[in-house]
Write a protein that holds these residues in place. Structure first.
Motif, mmCIF file in Angstrom:
data_model
loop_
_atom_site.group_PDB
_atom_site.id
_atom_site.type_symbol
_atom_site.label_atom_id
_atom_site.label_comp_id
_atom_site.label_asym_id
_atom_site.label_seq_id
_atom_site.Cartn_x
_atom_site.Cartn_y
_atom_site.Cartn_z
ATOM 1 N N GLU A 58 20.067 -14.855 -12.228
ATOM 2 C CA GLU A 58 20.392 -13.426 -12.215
ATOM 3 C C GLU A 58 19.150 -12.578 -12.525
ATOM 4 N N THR A 59 18.357 -13.006 -13.501
ATOM 5 C CA THR A 59 17.132 -12.284 -13.851
ATOM 6 C C THR A 59 16.157 -12.269 -12.675
ATOM 7 N N HIS A 60 16.026 -13.392 -11.994
ATOM 8 C CA HIS A 60 15.137 -13.466 -10.831
ATOM 9 C C HIS A 60 15.592 -12.507 -9.727
ATOM 10 N N LEU A 61 16.889 -12.494 -9.450
ATOM 11 C CA LEU A 61 17.412 -11.604 -8.412
ATOM 12 C C LEU A 61 17.224 -10.137 -8.798
ATOM 13 N N ARG A 62 17.435 -9.823 -10.068
ATOM 14 C CA ARG A 62 17.255 -8.431 -10.526
ATOM 15 C C ARG A 62 15.790 -7.998 -10.407
ATOM 16 N N ALA A 63 14.876 -8.887 -10.745
ATOM 17 C CA ALA A 63 13.449 -8.561 -10.630
ATOM 18 C C ALA A 63 13.073 -8.348 -9.170
ATOM 19 N N SER A 64 13.567 -9.190 -8.287
ATOM 20 C CA SER A 64 13.277 -9.042 -6.860
ATOM 21 C C SER A 64 13.853 -7.735 -6.329
ATOM 22 N N ALA A 65 15.062 -7.417 -6.740
ATOM 23 C CA ALA A 65 15.701 -6.180 -6.288
ATOM 24 C C ALA A 65 14.961 -4.958 -6.826
ATOM 25 N N ALA A 66 14.436 -5.046 -8.044
ATOM 26 C CA ALA A 66 13.717 -3.913 -8.637
ATOM 27 C C ALA A 66 12.442 -3.603 -7.863
ATOM 28 N N ASN A 67 11.863 -4.598 -7.223
ATOM 29 C CA ASN A 67 10.646 -4.380 -6.442
ATOM 30 C C ASN A 67 10.901 -3.540 -5.195
ATOM 31 N N ARG A 68 12.157 -3.403 -4.803
ATOM 32 C CA ARG A 68 12.493 -2.673 -3.584
ATOM 33 C C ARG A 68 12.008 -1.227 -3.632
ATOM 34 N N LYS A 69 12.273 -0.537 -4.724
ATOM 35 C CA LYS A 69 11.910 0.877 -4.826
ATOM 36 C C LYS A 69 10.389 1.053 -4.787
ATOM 37 N N LEU A 70 9.675 0.197 -5.481
ATOM 38 C CA LEU A 70 8.218 0.272 -5.473
ATOM 39 C C LEU A 70 7.677 0.017 -4.067
ATOM 40 N N THR A 71 8.211 -0.986 -3.412
ATOM 41 C CA THR A 71 7.764 -1.321 -2.064
ATOM 42 C C THR A 71 8.063 -0.183 -1.094
ATOM 43 N N GLU A 72 9.243 0.438 -1.219
ATOM 44 C CA GLU A 72 9.573 1.578 -0.355
ATOM 45 C C GLU A 72 8.580 2.710 -0.556
ATOM 46 N N ARG A 73 8.192 2.975 -1.810
ATOM 47 C CA ARG A 73 7.223 4.035 -2.086
ATOM 48 C C ARG A 73 5.857 3.706 -1.482
ATOM 49 N N GLN A 74 5.463 2.439 -1.586
ATOM 50 C CA GLN A 74 4.174 2.043 -1.023
ATOM 51 C C GLN A 74 4.166 2.196 0.496
ATOM 52 N N LEU A 75 5.239 1.800 1.147
ATOM 53 C CA LEU A 75 5.326 1.956 2.598
ATOM 54 C C LEU A 75 5.323 3.429 2.998
ATOM 55 N N ALA A 76 6.016 4.263 2.237
ATOM 56 C CA ALA A 76 6.032 5.702 2.521
ATOM 57 C C ALA A 76 4.637 6.287 2.372
ATOM 58 N N GLU A 77 3.904 5.833 1.367
ATOM 59 C CA GLU A 77 2.539 6.323 1.159
ATOM 60 C C GLU A 77 1.624 5.891 2.307
ATOM 61 N N ILE A 78 1.783 4.665 2.773
ATOM 62 C CA ILE A 78 0.998 4.196 3.915
ATOM 63 C C ILE A 78 1.302 5.051 5.144
ATOM 64 N N ALA A 79 2.580 5.325 5.362
ATOM 65 C CA ALA A 79 2.962 6.156 6.513
ATOM 66 C C ALA A 79 2.405 7.565 6.372
ATOM 67 N N ARG A 80 2.480 8.132 5.179
ATOM 68 C CA ARG A 80 1.988 9.496 4.939
ATOM 69 C C ARG A 80 0.486 9.572 5.172
ATOM 70 N N LEU A 81 -0.249 8.598 4.643
ATOM 71 C CA LEU A 81 -1.702 8.595 4.830
ATOM 72 C C LEU A 81 -2.060 8.377 6.300
ATOM 73 N N GLY A 82 -1.314 7.524 6.971
ATOM 74 C CA GLY A 82 -1.568 7.291 8.393
ATOM 75 C C GLY A 82 -1.355 8.544 9.206
ATOM 76 N N ASP A 83 -0.276 9.276 8.918
ATOM 77 C CA ASP A 83 -0.001 10.534 9.632
ATOM 78 C C ASP A 83 -1.101 11.553 9.355
ATOM 79 N N ARG A 84 -1.563 11.632 8.133
ATOM 80 C CA ARG A 84 -2.589 12.594 7.767
ATOM 81 C C ARG A 84 -3.910 12.261 8.465
ATOM 82 N N ARG A 85 -4.216 10.983 8.525
ATOM 83 C CA ARG A 85 -5.448 10.577 9.196
ATOM 84 C C ARG A 85 -5.409 10.927 10.680
#
Length: 98
Positions: free
Chosen positions: A65-92
């Protein structure tokens, strides 16, 4: 798509799968743990091996359960990182730096 972006998308898929698994398994984890504790309480005093196996089973449930919760918690961080990559790509592209 860069290697970083591809890796982040894989992490996002894994995190989403972990979140879905948690949703489906949360009640099962709780019920299994309760059943193992009840079985542990009802073991005869001399059955040390059975109590040890039940204790280990409860520990494994917690770790999964702890492993699954940790993996699921990474989702929000990963979504933010992908959004930042997209934002920087659009700006470039907009400013002609690509």
């Amino acid at each position: 798509m860069t290697n970083v972006e591809a890796k982040l998308r894989e992490e996002l898929a894994a995190a989403t799968a972990a979140e879905n698994a948690l949703d489906m398994l949360a009640a099962a984890f709780t019920r299994l743990e309760q059943e193992y504790v009840m079985a542990w309480k009802s073991t005869p005093a001399r059955d040390v091996d059975a109590r040890e196996r039940l204790w280990q089973a409860v520990q494994v449930i917690g770790r999964v359960e702890t492993h699954l919760r940790a993996s699921a918690a990474n989702r929000k961080l990963t979504e933010r990182q992908l959004a930042e990559i997209a934002r920087l790509g659009d700006r470039r592209r907009f400013f002609g730096t690509v």
